[in-house]
Design a protein around this motif. Structure first.
Motif, short mmCIF file in Angstrom:
data_model
loop_
_atom_site.label_atom_id
_atom_site.label_comp_id
_atom_site.label_asym_id
_atom_site.label_seq_id
_atom_site.Cartn_x
_atom_site.Cartn_y
_atom_site.Cartn_z
N GLY A 173 0.78 -1.23 0.00
CA GLY A 173 0.00 0.00 0.00
C GLY A 173 0.81 1.28 0.00
O GLY A 173 0.23 2.37 0.08
N VAL A 174 2.14 1.17 -0.08
CA VAL A 174 2.96 2.38 -0.20
C VAL A 174 2.85 2.88 -1.64
O VAL A 174 3.26 2.19 -2.58
CB VAL A 174 4.43 2.09 0.16
N LEU A 175 2.29 4.08 -1.80
CA LEU A 175 1.99 4.57 -3.14
C LEU A 175 3.25 4.97 -3.89
O LEU A 175 4.19 5.52 -3.31
CB LEU A 175 1.04 5.76 -3.05
N GLY A 176 3.25 4.71 -5.19
CA GLY A 176 4.34 5.13 -6.04
C GLY A 176 3.93 6.30 -6.91
O GLY A 176 3.01 7.05 -6.57
N GLU A 177 4.60 6.44 -8.04
CA GLU A 177 4.35 7.55 -8.95
C GLU A 177 4.12 7.01 -10.35
O GLU A 177 4.66 5.97 -10.72
CB GLU A 177 5.55 8.51 -8.97
N TRP A 178 3.32 7.73 -11.13
CA TRP A 178 3.11 7.28 -12.51
C TRP A 178 4.35 7.52 -13.35
O TRP A 178 4.72 6.69 -14.17
CB TRP A 178 1.90 7.99 -13.12
N GLY A 179 5.00 8.64 -13.16
CA GLY A 179 6.21 8.97 -13.90
C GLY A 179 7.04 9.95 -13.10
O GLY A 179 6.53 10.63 -12.22
N PRO A 180 8.35 10.05 -13.38
CA PRO A 180 9.22 10.91 -12.57
C PRO A 180 8.85 12.38 -12.61
O PRO A 180 8.89 13.06 -11.59
CB PRO A 180 10.62 10.66 -13.15
N PHE A 181 8.47 12.90 -13.80
CA PHE A 181 8.12 14.32 -13.87
C PHE A 181 6.83 14.60 -13.11
O PHE A 181 6.76 15.54 -12.30
CB PHE A 181 7.99 14.76 -15.33
N GLU A 182 5.82 13.81 -13.34
CA GLU A 182 4.57 13.99 -12.61
C GLU A 182 4.79 13.88 -11.10
O GLU A 182 4.27 14.68 -10.32
CB GLU A 182 3.52 12.97 -13.06
N GLY A 183 5.59 12.88 -10.70
CA GLY A 183 5.86 12.71 -9.27
C GLY A 183 6.57 13.90 -8.67
O GLY A 183 6.25 14.34 -7.56
N ALA A 184 7.55 14.44 -9.40
CA ALA A 184 8.29 15.59 -8.90
C ALA A 184 7.39 16.82 -8.75
O ALA A 184 7.47 17.56 -7.76
CB ALA A 184 9.46 15.90 -9.83
N VAL A 185 6.52 17.04 -9.73
CA VAL A 185 5.59 18.18 -9.65
C VAL A 185 4.66 18.01 -8.45
O VAL A 185 4.42 18.96 -7.70
CB VAL A 185 4.78 18.31 -10.95
N ARG A 186 4.15 16.81 -8.25
CA ARG A 186 3.21 16.59 -7.16
C ARG A 186 3.86 16.76 -5.80
O ARG A 186 3.21 17.17 -4.84
CB ARG A 186 2.59 15.21 -7.31
N ARG A 187 5.16 16.44 -5.70
CA ARG A 187 5.86 16.59 -4.42
C ARG A 187 6.27 18.03 -4.16
O ARG A 187 6.11 18.54 -3.05
CB ARG A 187 7.10 15.70 -4.39
N LEU A 188 6.82 18.68 -5.19
CA LEU A 188 7.45 19.99 -4.98
C LEU A 188 6.58 21.17 -5.36
O LEU A 188 6.81 22.29 -4.90
CB LEU A 188 8.77 20.05 -5.76
N ALA A 189 5.60 20.95 -6.22
CA ALA A 189 4.72 22.05 -6.63
C ALA A 189 3.28 21.55 -6.74
O ALA A 189 2.65 21.66 -7.80
CB ALA A 189 5.20 22.64 -7.95
N PRO A 190 2.74 20.97 -5.63
CA PRO A 190 1.40 20.37 -5.72
C PRO A 190 0.31 21.36 -6.11
O PRO A 190 -0.64 21.00 -6.81
CB PRO A 190 1.16 19.82 -4.30
N ASP A 191 0.44 22.61 -5.69
CA ASP A 191 -0.57 23.61 -6.03
C ASP A 191 -0.56 23.96 -7.52
O ASP A 191 -1.54 24.50 -8.04
CB ASP A 191 -0.37 24.88 -5.21
N ALA A 192 0.55 23.68 -8.19
CA ALA A 192 0.67 24.01 -9.61
C ALA A 192 0.15 22.90 -10.51
O ALA A 192 -0.06 23.12 -11.71
CB ALA A 192 2.12 24.31 -9.96
N ALA A 193 -0.06 21.70 -9.96
CA ALA A 193 -0.39 20.54 -10.79
C ALA A 193 -1.68 20.75 -11.57
O ALA A 193 -1.73 20.52 -12.79
CB ALA A 193 -0.49 19.28 -9.93
N ALA A 194 -2.74 21.19 -10.91
CA ALA A 194 -4.03 21.35 -11.58
C ALA A 194 -3.95 22.40 -12.68
O ALA A 194 -4.51 22.23 -13.77
CB ALA A 194 -5.11 21.73 -10.57
N GLY A 195 -3.23 23.51 -12.42
CA GLY A 195 -3.08 24.54 -13.44
C GLY A 195 -2.28 24.07 -14.63
O GLY A 195 -2.60 24.40 -15.78
N LEU A 196 -1.23 23.27 -14.39
CA LEU A 196 -0.44 22.72 -15.50
C LEU A 196 -1.29 21.81 -16.38
O LEU A 196 -1.17 21.83 -17.60
CB LEU A 196 0.75 21.95 -14.95
N VAL A 197 -2.14 21.02 -15.74
CA VAL A 197 -2.99 20.10 -16.50
C VAL A 197 -3.90 20.87 -17.44
O VAL A 197 -4.04 20.54 -18.62
CB VAL A 197 -3.80 19.22 -15.54
N LEU A 198 -4.53 21.91 -16.93
CA LEU A 198 -5.45 22.69 -17.76
C LEU A 198 -4.72 23.44 -18.87
O LEU A 198 -5.23 23.58 -19.99
CB LEU A 198 -6.23 23.67 -16.89
#
Length: 327
Positions: free
Chosen positions: A261-286
């Motif tokens: 149950g220890v969660l991983g990441e889909w990809g290194p770039f997505e994982g890095a964004v989610r860790r270091l800039a989580p508030d930016a993730a939704a805006g980047l997606v749009l």
């Protein structure tokens, strides 16, 4: 951790809980199927060891763990151990020695075992043709596929398909459905509650996790939900099946089926964004994500590739530039 038992007198290795009762003096134990196969044993047809998760030991060196992650991502599909060692900054000889000491198999043997076991699952779970299964599992040719299945299971792919049990086949109204085995303890509801979803890319409804992905510029979708006492069910909606082994293994890492149950990441770039800039993730997606219309479930975009964000100012752009510099 899963331990596999191999019997010297039969040449067969089994998963825990198999009904076989060999004499203790005839039994060897291995931590990975690949190690048992490298020692000359074949997988049991009764307990089917390919149906259980096989995580690495907690004390596995970081170099070996990194190499395993690259193999899971397909590093040995079209390259050799020399190229893999070069990516890790070591010689192929040193890498083989590390793998032998800690996993009981070489990198090539480890990769072959994973491909063969994944193919065996596809032969059971799906109605894909033998040819499609060969390439979906990462094999470069039918000859290579047939040889590996004979070496690991002592039967041809068609003979193995004929031996599948009536309850093995997973019917789906679309997509490819597969079992994701997990190691106990594993709590799917706890996993879902701990997820921090990116709007538009991921959603959870009725205990089913869904997300968009991109394969060579074409969108796809994954659905993961409850299956049985020892597995989840994954339904993959993809533009093609070639190399699907890597998609399934990334999905297993993402939801932690091999890490309790220890969660991983889909990809290194997505994982890095989610860790270091989580508030930016939704805006980047749009702003930069590939639109994926018509899916429903709140899914509207795929997470952007680093190439799309490379000119973005701030942390996200820095992460994209750093990711592309490593390629």
């Amino acid at each position: 951790m899963t331990t596999y038992s191999a019997v010297r007198t039969t040449g067969i290795y089994c998963r825990p809980g198999c009904g076989a009762k060999p004499l203790a003096e005839n039994v060897r134990t291995f931590t990975l199927p690949a190690a048992a196969e490298a020692a000359g044993y074949r997988a049991c047809l009764r307990c089917r060891p390919y149906r259980v998760a096989g995580p690495l030991a907690d004390d596995t060196p970081e170099l070996v763990c990194r190499a395993v992650q690259l193999i899971i991502a397909g590093a040995l599909d079209e390259a050799n151990e020399d190229a893999l060692g070069a990516r890790l900054g070591v010689s192929a000889r040193h890498l083989r020695r590390m793998f032998h000491d800690h996993l009981g198999a070489t990198p090539d043997q480890f990769a072959r075992s994973r491909r063969a076991h994944f193919a065996r699952r596809l032969l059971d779970d799906s109605d894909l043709s033998v040819t499609d299964i060969a390439f979906a599992s990462g094999f470069g040719s039918l000859r290579q596929f047939n040889r590996a299945m004979q070496e690991v299971f002592r039967f041809s792919p068609r003979e193995l398909r004929d031996r599948r049990r009536r309850t093995d086949r997973l019917a789906a109204d679309g997509g490819l459905r597969l079992r994701l085995p997990f190691s106990s303890p594993y709590d799917w509801d706890a996993v879902l509650s701990s997820m921090r979803l990116v709007p538009g890319v991921e959603s959870v409804a009725d205990r089913v996790y869904r997300r968009t992905i991109v394969l060579d510029g074409s969108p796809g979708m994954l659905e993961i939900g409850p299956g049985g006492v020892d597995h989840l069910l994954l339904t993959a909606h993809l533009p093609y099946w070639e190399g699907v082994i890597h998609i399934v293994e990334r999905a297993a890492q993402l939801v932690g089926t091999e890490t309790h149950g220890v969660l991983g990441e889909w990809g290194p770039f997505e994982g890095a964004v989610r860790r270091l800039a989580p508030d930016a993730a939704a805006g980047l997606v749009l702003a930069y994500g590939l639109p994926v219309p018509g899916l429903g479930f709140g899914l509207t975009h795929a997470f952007p590739a680093p190439e799309a964000v490379i000119d973005e100012p701030g942390v996200a752009g820095d992460l994209a530039r750093a990711e592309l510099a490593l390629v």
